[in-house]
Design a protein around this motif. Structure first.
Motif, PDB file in Angstrom:
ATOM      1  N   GLY A   1       0.810  -1.212   0.000  1.00 33.36           N
ATOM      2  CA  GLY A   1       0.000   0.000   0.000  1.00 33.36           C
ATOM      3  C   GLY A   1       0.843   1.262   0.000  1.00 33.36           C
ATOM      4  O   GLY A   1       1.986   1.274   0.451  1.00 33.36           O
ATOM      5  N   GLY A   2       0.267   2.342  -0.525  1.00 36.57           N
ATOM      6  CA  GLY A   2       0.914   3.650  -0.527  1.00 36.57           C
ATOM      7  C   GLY A   2       0.054   4.678   0.192  1.00 36.57           C
ATOM      8  O   GLY A   2      -1.104   4.411   0.532  1.00 36.57           O
TER       9      GLY A   2
ATOM     10  N   GLY B   1       2.636  -1.458  -6.668  1.00 43.45           N
ATOM     11  CA  GLY B   1       2.587  -0.735  -5.410  1.00 43.45           C
ATOM     12  C   GLY B   1       1.593   0.410  -5.470  1.00 43.45           C
ATOM     13  O   GLY B   1       1.395   1.039  -6.521  1.00 43.45           O
ATOM     14  N   GLY B   2       0.940   0.691  -4.349  1.00 45.98           N
ATOM     15  CA  GLY B   2       0.004   1.803  -4.295  1.00 45.98           C
ATOM     16  C   GLY B   2       0.710   3.139  -4.453  1.00 45.98           C
ATOM     17  O   GLY B   2       1.850   3.328  -4.019  1.00 45.98           O
ATOM     18  N   ALA B   3       0.025   4.079  -5.096  1.00 46.66           N
ATOM     19  CA  ALA B   3       0.605   5.405  -5.332  1.00 46.66           C
ATOM     20  C   ALA B   3       0.831   6.146  -4.020  1.00 46.66           C
ATOM     21  O   ALA B   3       0.091   5.981  -3.050  1.00 46.66           O
ATOM     22  N   GLY B   4       1.858   6.979  -4.015  1.00 47.87           N
ATOM     23  CA  GLY B   4       2.108   7.852  -2.888  1.00 47.87           C
ATOM     24  C   GLY B   4       1.244   9.095  -2.949  1.00 47.87           C
ATOM     25  O   GLY B   4       0.261   9.171  -3.695  1.00 47.87           O
TER      26      GLY B   4
ATOM     27  N   THR C   1       7.796  22.113   0.945  1.00 44.16           N
ATOM     28  CA  THR C   1       9.091  22.735   0.668  1.00 44.16           C
ATOM     29  C   THR C   1       8.983  23.893  -0.315  1.00 44.16           C
ATOM     30  O   THR C   1       9.950  24.617  -0.529  1.00 44.16           O
ATOM     31  N   GLY C   2       7.823  24.063  -0.911  1.00 41.86           N
ATOM     32  CA  GLY C   2       7.641  25.045  -1.973  1.00 41.86           C
ATOM     33  C   GLY C   2       7.565  24.405  -3.343  1.00 41.86           C
ATOM     34  O   GLY C   2       7.142  25.042  -4.313  1.00 41.86           O
ATOM     35  N   SER C   3       7.955  23.158  -3.447  1.00 43.47           N
ATOM     36  CA  SER C   3       7.844  22.381  -4.684  1.00 43.47           C
ATOM     37  C   SER C   3       7.088  21.093  -4.387  1.00 43.47           C
ATOM     38  O   SER C   3       7.210  20.526  -3.296  1.00 43.47           O
ATOM     39  N   SER C   4       6.325  20.626  -5.350  1.00 42.63           N
ATOM     40  CA  SER C   4       5.542  19.410  -5.155  1.00 42.63           C
ATOM     41  C   SER C   4       6.454  18.179  -5.224  1.00 42.63           C
ATOM     42  O   SER C   4       7.172  17.982  -6.200  1.00 42.63           O
ATOM     43  N   VAL C   5       6.419  17.378  -4.164  1.00 42.16           N
ATOM     44  CA  VAL C   5       7.183  16.137  -4.091  1.00 42.16           C
ATOM     45  C   VAL C   5       6.238  15.029  -3.657  1.00 42.16           C
ATOM     46  O   VAL C   5       5.403  15.233  -2.766  1.00 42.16           O
ATOM     47  N   THR C   6       6.344  13.871  -4.275  1.00 41.24           N
ATOM     48  CA  THR C   6       5.498  12.734  -3.927  1.00 41.24           C
ATOM     49  C   THR C   6       6.262  11.790  -3.010  1.00 41.24           C
ATOM     50  O   THR C   6       7.407  11.442  -3.276  1.00 41.24           O
TER      51      THR C   6
ATOM     52  N   GLY D   1       5.057   2.006  -6.597  1.00 44.40           N
ATOM     53  CA  GLY D   1       4.148   3.142  -6.609  1.00 44.40           C
ATOM     54  C   GLY D   1       4.897   4.461  -6.671  1.00 44.40           C
ATOM     55  O   GLY D   1       6.024   4.587  -6.177  1.00 44.40           O
ATOM     56  N   SER D   2       4.294   5.476  -7.297  1.00 44.32           N
ATOM     57  CA  SER D   2       4.896   6.807  -7.337  1.00 44.32           C
ATOM     58  C   SER D   2       5.160   7.277  -5.910  1.00 44.32           C
ATOM     59  O   SER D   2       4.380   7.018  -4.997  1.00 44.32           O
ATOM     60  N   GLY D   3       6.282   7.956  -5.714  1.00 49.34           N
ATOM     61  CA  GLY D   3       6.658   8.362  -4.372  1.00 49.34           C
ATOM     62  C   GLY D   3       7.670   7.439  -3.748  1.00 49.34           C
ATOM     63  O   GLY D   3       7.683   7.241  -2.537  1.00 49.34           O
TER      64      GLY D   3
END
Length: 318
Positions: free
Chosen positions: A213-214, A230-233, A239-244, A264-266
């Motif tokens: 799972g994510g 895997g499940g997506a993150g 931080t000011g920027s999008s991070v997964t 999974g992403s992240g």
């Protein structure tokens, strides 16, 4: 005595700008009574790696440390937090993907003190030396903590090696399973459940496993010829920027016919079919779950390690 002067001619000390042209920043005493340190409009703190995003400071902890608050602002004092725990270790031999570390967000108002920050490490992947013997089970990821809050470590990926197998782990997100009735459970508000493995319970190959799972989605169940992804993150812009962060690990394939699951992403690690290569480990400081691995012949089989976690704090400083 410090802080004894409260007013001068009914005017509060905080409102006095100067006396006889002496500014308040240079004025130390009045009639032998000392002024205390003037209050600050915004928080002042140290610890971690400090960056700025406009009017905000960001403290990033990629390993354990201390967030030391030396002043709490009277204009703005809120601290926003992102906490990600370590991801679980992937399974081996017939090995499912591991769950991501729990992801916890929110706000709090600090006090002047030092806060201990613990950043959870990733769990080790399962290891089988090439037979049913040995110690195949992986580990759950470790928790991340701050200010009495806990992000829960990710669950290990399930493993099947006859009598030496392990159940998938519960955690921030749950580990994937190796049979239909098995999957690890996620923690509410932090992650999701793992996916299910093949229901025939290994009557004959191929043996498909579930994904971990994510933070953003459950781990995928197996399908015919396909191990669970895997499940997506979940993305965050503290931080000011999008991070997964906090993606689940992909399920590993036993024998060459099933396709291993993707991570999974992240930061989730991909599953693999083992010859001599271990499952892909989760990405460091994302809390990604480790990828599971299968077995081809009698080769050594090792699941991917979980990715370490992270703690990030943000507040206005000007």
């Amino acid at each position: 005595m410090a802080n004894e002067v409260k007013k001068v001619n009914t005017v509060a000390i905080a409102d006095i700008k100067n006396i006889n042209t002496i500014t308040d920043t240079n004025l130390k005493k009045l009639n032998t009574l000392e002024f205390g340190d003037p209050p600050t409009a915004y928080n002042v703190a140290t610890g971690g790696t400090i960056t700025t995003d406009g009017d905000y400071k960001v403290h990033s902890f990629t390993s354990s440390g201390t967030f030391a608050v030396t002043s709490v602002g009277y204009t703005s004092s809120t601290v926003t937090h992102l906490m990600v725990a370590g991801g679980g270790g992937g399974g081996c031999w017939v090995g499912a993907g591991a769950g991501a570390g729990g992801m916890l967000t929110g706000t709090s108002t600090p006090s002047v003190q030092s806060y201990s920050i613990v950043v959870g490490g990733g769990g080790d992947g399962g290891l089988n030396p090439g037979s049913y013997s040995g110690m195949p089970n992986g580990d759950n990821g470790a928790d991340s903590t701050y200010n009495s809050l806990t992000a829960v470590g990710g669950g290990l990926g399930g493993t099947y090696t006859g009598s030496n197998g392990s159940e998938p782990g519960d955690g921030g997100s749950g580990g994937g399973g190796v049979v239909s009735s098995d999957y690890g459970s996620g923690t509410a508000g932090q992650g999701n459940n793992g996916g299910q493995g093949r229901s025939e319970e290994f009557s004959s190959p191929p043996y498909e496993t579930g994904g971990g799972g994510g933070a953003g989605a459950v781990g995928a169940n197996f399908s015919s010829g396909q191990c669970g992804n895997g499940g997506a993150g979940s993305a965050n812009s503290i931080t000011g920027s999008s991070v997964t962060y906090a993606g689940g690990g992909g399920g590993g394939a036993h024998d060459s016919s099933p396709t291993p699951g993707s991570g999974g992403s992240g930061g989730g690690g991909a599953g693999r079919v083992s010859t001599t290569t271990k499952g892909v480990s989760g990405t460091a400081n994302t809390g990604g779950g480790g990828g599971g691995t299968g077995n081809l012949g009698s080769a050594r089989s090792e699941g991917g390690n979980g990715g370490s976690g992270i703690v990030i704090l943000r507040y206005q400083y000007q």
